[in-house]
Design a protein around this motif. Structure first.
Motif, mmCIF file in Angstrom:
data_model
loop_
_atom_site.group_PDB
_atom_site.id
_atom_site.type_symbol
_atom_site.label_atom_id
_atom_site.label_comp_id
_atom_site.label_asym_id
_atom_site.label_seq_id
_atom_site.Cartn_x
_atom_site.Cartn_y
_atom_site.Cartn_z
ATOM 1 N N SER A 149 0.838 -1.177 -0.051
ATOM 2 C CA SER A 149 -0.037 0.069 -0.147
ATOM 3 C C SER A 149 0.885 1.082 -0.058
ATOM 4 O O SER A 149 0.375 2.282 0.650
ATOM 5 C CB SER A 149 -0.914 0.041 1.152
ATOM 6 O OG SER A 149 -1.794 -1.198 1.214
ATOM 7 N N GLY A 150 2.039 1.184 -0.653
ATOM 8 C CA GLY A 150 2.882 2.291 -0.814
ATOM 9 C C GLY A 150 3.639 2.725 0.160
ATOM 10 O O GLY A 150 4.542 3.855 0.248
ATOM 11 N N GLU A 151 3.907 2.122 1.301
ATOM 12 C CA GLU A 151 4.828 2.153 2.469
ATOM 13 C C GLU A 151 5.578 0.770 2.861
ATOM 14 O O GLU A 151 5.005 -0.029 3.000
ATOM 15 C CB GLU A 151 3.960 2.796 3.546
ATOM 16 C CG GLU A 151 3.307 4.086 3.252
ATOM 17 C CD GLU A 151 2.476 4.783 4.436
ATOM 18 O OE1 GLU A 151 2.474 3.946 5.546
ATOM 19 O OE2 GLU A 151 1.985 5.910 4.587
ATOM 20 N N MET A 173 13.958 0.780 -9.708
ATOM 21 C CA MET A 173 14.161 1.958 -8.691
ATOM 22 C C MET A 173 13.258 3.152 -9.174
ATOM 23 O O MET A 173 12.809 3.796 -8.510
ATOM 24 C CB MET A 173 15.535 2.322 -9.075
ATOM 25 C CG MET A 173 16.742 1.522 -8.185
ATOM 26 S SD MET A 173 16.335 1.702 -6.429
ATOM 27 C CE MET A 173 16.771 3.443 -6.034
ATOM 28 N N GLU A 174 12.930 3.008 -10.612
ATOM 29 C CA GLU A 174 11.926 4.315 -11.145
ATOM 30 C C GLU A 174 10.648 4.058 -10.317
ATOM 31 O O GLU A 174 10.170 5.139 -9.751
ATOM 32 C CB GLU A 174 11.746 4.017 -12.514
ATOM 33 C CG GLU A 174 12.858 4.467 -13.479
ATOM 34 C CD GLU A 174 12.534 4.251 -15.029
ATOM 35 O OE1 GLU A 174 11.339 3.803 -15.305
ATOM 36 O OE2 GLU A 174 13.410 4.547 -15.586
ATOM 37 N N ASP A 180 7.060 7.926 -2.256
ATOM 38 C CA ASP A 180 7.530 8.417 -1.288
ATOM 39 C C ASP A 180 7.629 7.706 -0.097
ATOM 40 O O ASP A 180 8.309 7.758 0.954
ATOM 41 C CB ASP A 180 7.035 9.979 -0.762
ATOM 42 C CG ASP A 180 6.972 10.978 -2.020
ATOM 43 O OD1 ASP A 180 8.044 10.939 -2.881
ATOM 44 O OD2 ASP A 180 6.249 11.977 -2.142
ATOM 45 N N GLY A 181 6.303 6.694 -0.017
ATOM 46 C CA GLY A 181 6.420 5.970 1.320
ATOM 47 C C GLY A 181 7.501 4.634 1.219
ATOM 48 O O GLY A 181 7.479 3.945 2.284
ATOM 49 N N ILE A 182 8.096 4.280 0.077
ATOM 50 C CA ILE A 182 8.896 3.313 -0.034
ATOM 51 C C ILE A 182 10.299 3.704 0.316
ATOM 52 O O ILE A 182 10.879 4.714 -0.121
ATOM 53 C CB ILE A 182 8.855 2.861 -1.475
ATOM 54 C CG1 ILE A 182 7.465 2.282 -1.891
ATOM 55 C CG2 ILE A 182 9.874 1.889 -1.457
ATOM 56 C CD1 ILE A 182 7.146 1.235 -0.931
ATOM 57 N N ASN A 183 11.049 3.064 1.412
ATOM 58 C CA ASN A 183 12.387 3.204 1.820
ATOM 59 C C ASN A 183 13.320 2.089 0.958
ATOM 60 O O ASN A 183 12.805 0.938 1.628
ATOM 61 C CB ASN A 183 12.422 3.471 3.235
ATOM 62 C CG ASN A 183 13.843 3.597 3.849
ATOM 63 O OD1 ASN A 183 14.455 4.481 3.281
ATOM 64 N ND2 ASN A 183 14.306 3.044 5.024
#
Length: 316
Positions: A149-151, A173-174, A180-183
């Motif tokens: 869910s994007g995080e 990587m793109e 933004d929530g992916i680290n």
């Protein structure tokens, strides 16, 4: 009657072009040399079958020599030099290094040999057919983003330097950078394109990052190795994706306890067969509009794996 020297030269050139064109169309395909990254990999077994089937449609008596570079650049260079000495008509090349192989490719071309690259690009190759590997990386990593869910904390297991693996990394990587929530906690570890390598890298990742949520392996062997390491360390909550659609991946996706959730599939049989067909057209002197062909990958998951035509499927 006076005929200008220019006219005579033009006529001679036209005759020569006509003769060479006729000769090119009559060239028989007698011998092919194939060098792949690793013969023990079922992916390359399927590529060789694709080449053999297409080649024997052209000439049932064509001589085909298949060798394994074992991901060793020096070994592959020696294999190409041996093909040059043997005088093969076409070299089917799966380059183990998409840059350093250039001098060997040039030597083969200077000897009048057609170079058809498949799966990865090779500098100077006459034709190339491969999966759209940027799209493959994007699809496999978009699955991770959606599942999280994007995080979440994610890692990438890279492989040796080849255009296919590098493009998958780029595509992945793109996708990660667009969310933004992916680290991304790690993206520089080389799993050597092998199951053992993927397992070793994954063991290190899990030791360093106890809160790791997902991993992308740039090919299925590394992804499967990562799954093995995670299970050995009791991690059953990690999402793993790869690229290939390999037979072992099909089996894993059908297991309800699988951590490997998706793979952007390739069709090595079709890919290599098309590379041979394109290489043969070049060998015959035909005009080729597109010398590089990219094949669209398909994302394979537990939901659609039963409909997937895999590497070992019987081909007509």
């Amino acid at each position: 009657m006076h005929i200008s020297k220019k006219l005579l030269l033009g006529a001679a050139a036209a005759i020569a072009m006509t003769a060479s064109g006729a000769q090119a169309q009559d060239k028989e395909l007698n011998s092919i040399g194939i060098s792949v990254g690793l013969l023990g990999n079922p992916f390359f077994v399927a590529t060789i079958k694709g080449i053999e089937d297409r080649a024997r449609e052209i000439n049932p008596d064509v001589e085909i020599t298949s060798v394994s570079a074992d991901y060793d650049l020096n070994k592959q260079v020696s294999q190409i030099d041996n093909f040059i000495a043997k005088g093969v008509d076409i070299i089917m090349l799966n380059a183990v290094d998409d840059t350093a192989i250039a001098p060997a490719v040039n030597r083969a071309k200077n000897a009048g040999i057609t170079i058809a690259a498949f799966d990865v690009s090779a500098p100077g190759a006459d034709v190339t057919v491969m999966t759209d590997n940027i799209a493959a990386g994007q699809k496999a990593c978009q699955y991770i983003v959606d599942a999280l869910s994007g995080e979440g904390n994610v890692a990438i297991i890279k492989g040796p330097s080849s255009s296919s693996l590098n493009d998958r990394f780029t595509g992945c990587m793109e996708v990660f950078e667009a969310n933004d929530g992916i680290n991304v906690v790690s993206n520089d570890q080389n799993g050597l394109a092998a199951r053992e390598g993927g397992m070793n890298v994954m063991q290190g990742l899990l030791t360093r990052f106890s809160d790791l949520d997902a991993v992308f392996g740039a090919n299925d062997p590394m992804a499967l190795g990562a799954q093995l390491a995670a299970k050995q360390l009791g991690r059953t909550d990690i999402i793993i994706t790869g690229v290939d659609g390999a037979p072992d991946t099909e089996k894993s996706l059908k297991d309800p306890n699988s951590l490997l959730k998706a793979s952007a599939s390739q069709d090595p049989y079709v890919m290599a067969g098309e590379a041979l067909e394109l290489g043969y057209k070049f060998y015959q002197g035909e005009d080729i509009e597109e010398t590089t062909v990219l094949l669209e990958p398909q994302l394979i998951t537990a939901d659609n794996v039963d409909e997937y035509q895999g590497w070992t499927a019987v081909r007509e």
